[in-house]
Design an enzyme around this catalytic site. Structure first.
Site: not given
Ligand code: F6P
Length: 359
Positions: A233, A73, A11, A138, A173, A182, A136, A114, A180, A276, A140
């Site tokens: 997510e 990817r 990504g 993330d 609300r 993962r 990333t 990763d 995001m 919402r 991670d």
């Molecule tokens: O790994 C980075 C990330 O943005 C994640 O947080 C997310 O779930 C995923 O890539 C989305 O992937 P794509 O851009 O292929 O939809």
């Protein structure tokens, strides 16, 4: 060593162009190396889609989001079969080695998350000279305190939470914001605290839906009359599973999606409070890098080139405290890095009366 190549995989995120610029300028200015950009990560490597990167080609990109090289990817093992270029089902880097030799490429810099780095580790074991740079939103990736891209995403989510506060307050609300990350919750936790989230739900702490409802109802009955619920997510209810969109990405991974809508519906059903959902999606991946990410990406790229020149292959640059060091790629790619349950920010969030879904 005369010529090196760089690819950006997985990504995209803010900071990629800063790292491309740092690698290209350091290689040329400090070591007189020629630098080749590989388009669209491993796909471009297999298709020999290269572009020479002179200093002028990386001028003016420091503050640009995305990557001038393109990303993908693609996993070369699957693709080489699909491309029919490798009869052998076994892992055969000979095809790639012949491409690198043909283009006089002596070493590779792989910038990615990763997935990208796991492929890089296998290539390194096959004898291809590689230095990796962790990237990333993330955060991670193990063995580094942080990856570039993370700070920019935290800032984007934080600013979004600031904006959503006004409409949540106006309509009294519960505003659920899906973030995001993962299977880890770094982005939701950091941005949730920075953006004043009242509830922050991360994959590492399966949540009790009753506690979420109680928090929203309590706020409503004590005059606040709105709640900001930040949900990663990959978060899931106790005894439940994560929520997926039903699709898979180019590397074959299941795509997360839908937890925010489900949570908003459950909150409204059980509390009667209008709810919402906002799914921030790829806004978290776009835009210009923050100063922190520009600096970290620049330091990573600068250090990576010196590792290559010192022939320190099979290693990944990493931030350790205030210093950029390097670690074995094997250690960094073993498994992802979850938020530890005793992380100081989790303790601080609890002290600030944030509901984390578990008590
Ligand atoms: O790994 C980075 C990330 O943005 C994640 O947080 C997310 O779930 C995923 O890539 C989305 O992937 P794509 O851009 O292929 O939809």
């Amino acid at each position: 060593m005369r010529r090196i190549a760089i690819l950006t995989g997985g990504g995209d995120c803010p900071g990629l162009n800063a790292v491309i610029r740092a690698v290209a300028k350091t290689a040329q200015n400090d070591h007189g190396l020629e630098v080749v950009g590989i388009r669209d990560s491993y796909w471009g490597l297999l298709c020999e889609d290269f572009v020479v990167l002179a200093n002028r080609d990386v001028s003016g990109i420091l503050n640009q989001g995305g990557t001038i090289l393109g990303a993908s990817r693609v996993n070369p093992f699957e693709e080489t079969h699909r491309l029919g270029r490798l009869a052998s089902p076994k892992e055969d880097w000979g095809y790639v080695k012949r491409i690198l030799k043909r283009h006089r490429i002596d070493a590779l810099v792989t910038v990615g998350g990763d997935g990208t780095q796991r492929v890089a580790h296998r290539a390194s074991l096959a004898g291809i000279p590689i230095v990796a740079i962790p990237k990333t939103i993330d955060n991670d990736i193990r063995e580094t305190d942080v990856t570039f891209g993370f700070d920019s995403a935290v800032s984007l989510v934080m600013q979004s939470l600031d904006i959503l506060h006004t409409t949540a307050m106006s309509h009294h609300r519960a505003m659920v914001v899906e973030v995001m990350g993962r299977s880890v919750g770094w982005l939701a936790l950091y941005a949730g605290v920075a953006g004043g989230g009242d509830v922050i739900l991360i994959p590492e702490i399966p949540y009790d839906l009753e506690l979420v409802h109680e928090k929203v109802l309590h706020r409503n009955s004590t005059g606040k009359r709105f709640s900001i619920v930040v949900v990663a997510e990959g978060a899931r209810a106790r005894g439940g599973e994560a929520t997926f969109s039903g699709d898979t990405d180019a590397s074959g991974r299941a795509i997360f999606g839908g937890v925010g809508k489900r949570l908003a519906d459950r909150i409204e059903e059980s509390t009667g409070i209008e709810s919402r959902v906002t799914v921030l999606g790829h806004l978290q991946r776009g835009g210009p890098p923050t100063a922190y990410d520009r600096l970290l990406a620049t330091r990573f790229g600068h250090h990576a080139v010196h590792l290559l020149v010192e022939r320190e292959f099979g290693r990944m640059v990493a931030l350790k405290g205030a210093h950029v060091k390097s670690v074995p790629l094997e250690k960094a790619t073993r498994k992802t890095k979850p938020v530890p349950p005793d992380h100081p920010l989790i303790q601080a969030a609890r002290s600030l009366d944030t509901c984390l879904g578990d008590k």
